[in-house]
Design an enzyme around this catalytic site. Structure first.
Site, PDB file in Angstrom:
ATOM      1  N   ASP A 153       0.881  -1.305   0.056  1.00  0.00           N
ATOM      2  CA  ASP A 153      -0.073  -0.092   0.085  1.00  0.00           C
ATOM      3  C   ASP A 153       1.062   1.288  -0.127  1.00  0.00           C
ATOM      4  O   ASP A 153       0.623   2.169  -0.951  1.00  0.00           O
ATOM      5  CB  ASP A 153      -0.980   0.005   1.165  1.00  0.00           C
ATOM      6  CG  ASP A 153      -1.982  -1.287   1.174  1.00  0.00           C
ATOM      7  OD1 ASP A 153      -2.429  -1.559   0.150  1.00  0.00           O
ATOM      8  OD2 ASP A 153      -2.354  -1.643   2.100  1.00  0.00           O
TER       9      ASP A 153
ATOM     10  N   CYS B 117      -1.173   5.630  17.996  1.00  0.00           N
ATOM     11  CA  CYS B 117      -0.107   5.924  17.055  1.00  0.00           C
ATOM     12  C   CYS B 117      -0.287   6.670  16.138  1.00  0.00           C
ATOM     13  O   CYS B 117       0.376   7.601  15.644  1.00  0.00           O
ATOM     14  CB  CYS B 117       0.139   4.385  16.262  1.00  0.00           C
ATOM     15  SG  CYS B 117       1.673   4.593  15.362  1.00  0.00           S
TER      16      CYS B 117
ATOM     17  N   CYS C 157       2.430  -4.429  16.626  1.00  0.00           N
ATOM     18  CA  CYS C 157       3.672  -4.353  15.586  1.00  0.00           C
ATOM     19  C   CYS C 157       4.630  -4.582  16.836  1.00  0.00           C
ATOM     20  O   CYS C 157       5.889  -5.024  16.559  1.00  0.00           O
ATOM     21  CB  CYS C 157       3.773  -3.171  15.056  1.00  0.00           C
ATOM     22  SG  CYS C 157       3.771  -1.569  15.951  1.00  0.00           S
TER      23      CYS C 157
END
Length: 379
Positions: free
Chosen positions: A17, A106, A203
Site C-alpha cells: 500500500d 499511534c 507491531c
C-alpha cells in the site's frame, strides 16, 4: 503550486500500500521523499529484535522501492517516542481495566504528529500514507475524512483522531482504489510486492502475544482474582484481567448451567464480572476524548451510524455532543460488544465525523469510590 514543486514525504513500510502510494505520487509528478520509522519492539521477549512494521526485510524492500522510483529514502529513529506514547498507553490502559486500540494512539501521536512534524522539517507540503481513506473539501466548509473506496479495506476508523490541520497536510493516494487494483498497479509498476500479506498483529509484540507481553511489562495486571456475577457471587478464579475482553465466552475455566460471558472488569477489586448473554448488550455508551474532525462539535444531537470496533458494522444511533470532549451515543438496538477503551466512531454515509474512546463508566460520579465501582461498571 505545480506538482513538481510540491514535496510529499511518504511514510513507507515495505508493504504494497505505501509503496504504491509513493509510486502513484511519482507518476503524478510530485517531488517525493520516502521515510520509514524505526519503531520500538520488545527485544527481550520472544527473541524478536525488530518491530513487525520495520524489520530489516521490510526496510530493505522500502529502500529498494525508493531506488526503483528514483526518490530519496530516510530512516527515522522513532523508538523512544513510540515506546513512551503508544506502548506505555497500551500498558496503562490494561492497568485501568480496559481494552485499548494502540493504532489510534499511534496515528494520534506518532504518524500524524511526530512524523508529520519531521516531514514539514524537510520542507514537505504533505505527508502521504498507504491508508485506505479519502479526503474531500467543500469550498464552503471544512475538509472531510471519508471512507476508502474499498469497503473491505476502509481505515477511516483508526484515522478518526485527525483534525483539520492534519487533513490539510495529508494525502491518501490509494484511498481511491480497491485493494485488488492496488495490487495490480504494483505488478504494473514492477514492484515485487503484490502478494505480500497485510500486517494485522500489534507491531511491537515481536514473537509473543499481548498476554506474554503484559506478563513481562505489567505483571500487576496478570494477578489472579475472583470471577463474579453482577450480584457478587464468586464462580471461580481468573488468570489476570488483561487476558479477557468484553463479550468473551471461551476460556473462562468455569462450569455453569448456562454459557457465561465477560461483562466487565473491576480493577479495584481485581474481579472479572460475568453473566448470561442477555446481560451483555447495552443500548448506549459514553465516549471521552471525542475528536470532531470538523474542528467543533455539532450544536445539537444528530443521527449517525456508529462503529464500536474496527471490524464492526456501523449501527444507527443518536449522538449527543456533551461538554469536555464527551459524547453520549444511544443506539437503535442494543449492542453486544461495547468495549471500554475501543473507539466509538460516527459516520454519516461515507463521511467520518470523528470519534472518541468508549468510557468505562456511564454517567458515573466524577470521583468514583472503589466500593461503588462494581455497581457502575455493570450498570
Amino acid at each position: 503550486m505545480s506538482k513538481s514543486n510540491t514535496r510529499v514525504v511518504v511514510a513507507m513500510s515495505g508493504g504494497v500500500d505505501s509503496s504504491v502510494a509513493a509510486a502513484l505520487l511519482v507518476r503524478e509528478g510530485y517531488d517525493v521523499v520516502g521515510m520509514m520509522m524505526r519503531l520500538w519492539s520488545d527485544e527481550a521477549l520472544g527473541g524478536a529484535e525488530h518491530n513487525r512494521c520495520c524489520t530489516p526485510d521490510q526496510m530493505l524492500i522500502a529502500r529498494t522501492v525508493a531506488e526503483k522510483l528514483g526518490i530519496p529514502f530516510y530512516v527515522l529513529d522513532s523508538k523512544a517516542v513510540f515506546r513512551d506514547t503508544v506502548v506505555q498507553y497500551f500498558i496503562d490502559q490494561h492497568r485501568a481495566g480496559v481494552t485499548p486500540n494502540p493504532c489510534l494512539e499511534c496515528n494520534r501521536h506518532i504518524r500524524f504528529d511526530w512524523l508529520l512534524r519531521h516531514a514539514i522539517a524537510l520542507d514537505a507540503d504533505y505527508l502521504a500514507t498507504g491508508h485506505y481513506a479519502r479526503i474531500s473539501q467543500d469550498p464552503a466548509g471544512p475538509r472531510q475524512l471519508m471512507k476508502g473506496l474499498d469497503p473491505g479495506k476502509d481505515q477511516s476508523y483508526v484515522l478518526s483522531v485527525m483534525g483539520q490541520e492534519q487533513l490539510s497536510k495529508t494525502l491518501f493516494p490509494v484511498g481511491e482504489y480497491p485493494k485488488a487494483e492496488v495490487r495490480r498497479i504494483a505488478v504494473e509498476l514492477g514492484l515485487d510486492l503484490a502478494n505480500r500479506k497485510d500486517s494485522q498483529d500489534l507491531c511491537f509484540l515481536g514473537k509473543s502475544d499481548y498476554r506474554d507481553f503484559l506478563g513481562a511489562h505489567a505483571p500487576d495486571v496478570m494477578i489472579k482474582g475472583p470471577i463474579v456475577t453482577k450480584e457478587g457471587a464468586v464462580l471461580g478464579e481468573h488468570l489476570g484481567l488483561a487476558k479477557y475482553t468484553i463479550g468473551q465466552r471461551k476460556g473462562l475455566g468455569i462450569s455453569h448451567h448456562e454459557p457465561l460471558y465477560v461483562l466487565a472488569m473491576n480493577p479495584f477489586k481485581n474481579a472479572l464480572v460475568v453473566g448470561a448473554r442477555s446481560e451483555l448488550g447495552r443500548d448506549h455508551l459514553m465516549a471521552e476524548r471525542f475528536n470532531w474532525i470538523s474542528g467543533a462539535p455539532p450544536a445539537e444531537a444528530f443521527r449517525a451510524e456508529v462503529k464500536i470496533r474496527y471490524r464492526s458494522q456501523p449501527q444507527g444511533a443518536l449522538v449527543q455532543p456533551l461538554g469536555d470532549g464527551r459524547a453520549r451515543v444511544e443506539f437503535d438496538e442494543p449492542q453486544r460488544d461495547i468495549t471500554p477503551g475501543q473507539a466509538a466512531v460516527a459516520y454519516q454515509g461515507d463521511v467520518c465525523l470523528g470519534g472518541g474512546l468508549i468510557a468505562k463508566y456511564d454517567d458515573a460520579p466524577e470521583h468514583l469510590e472503589p466500593e461503588d465501582e462494581l455497581a457502575h461498571i455493570t450498570a
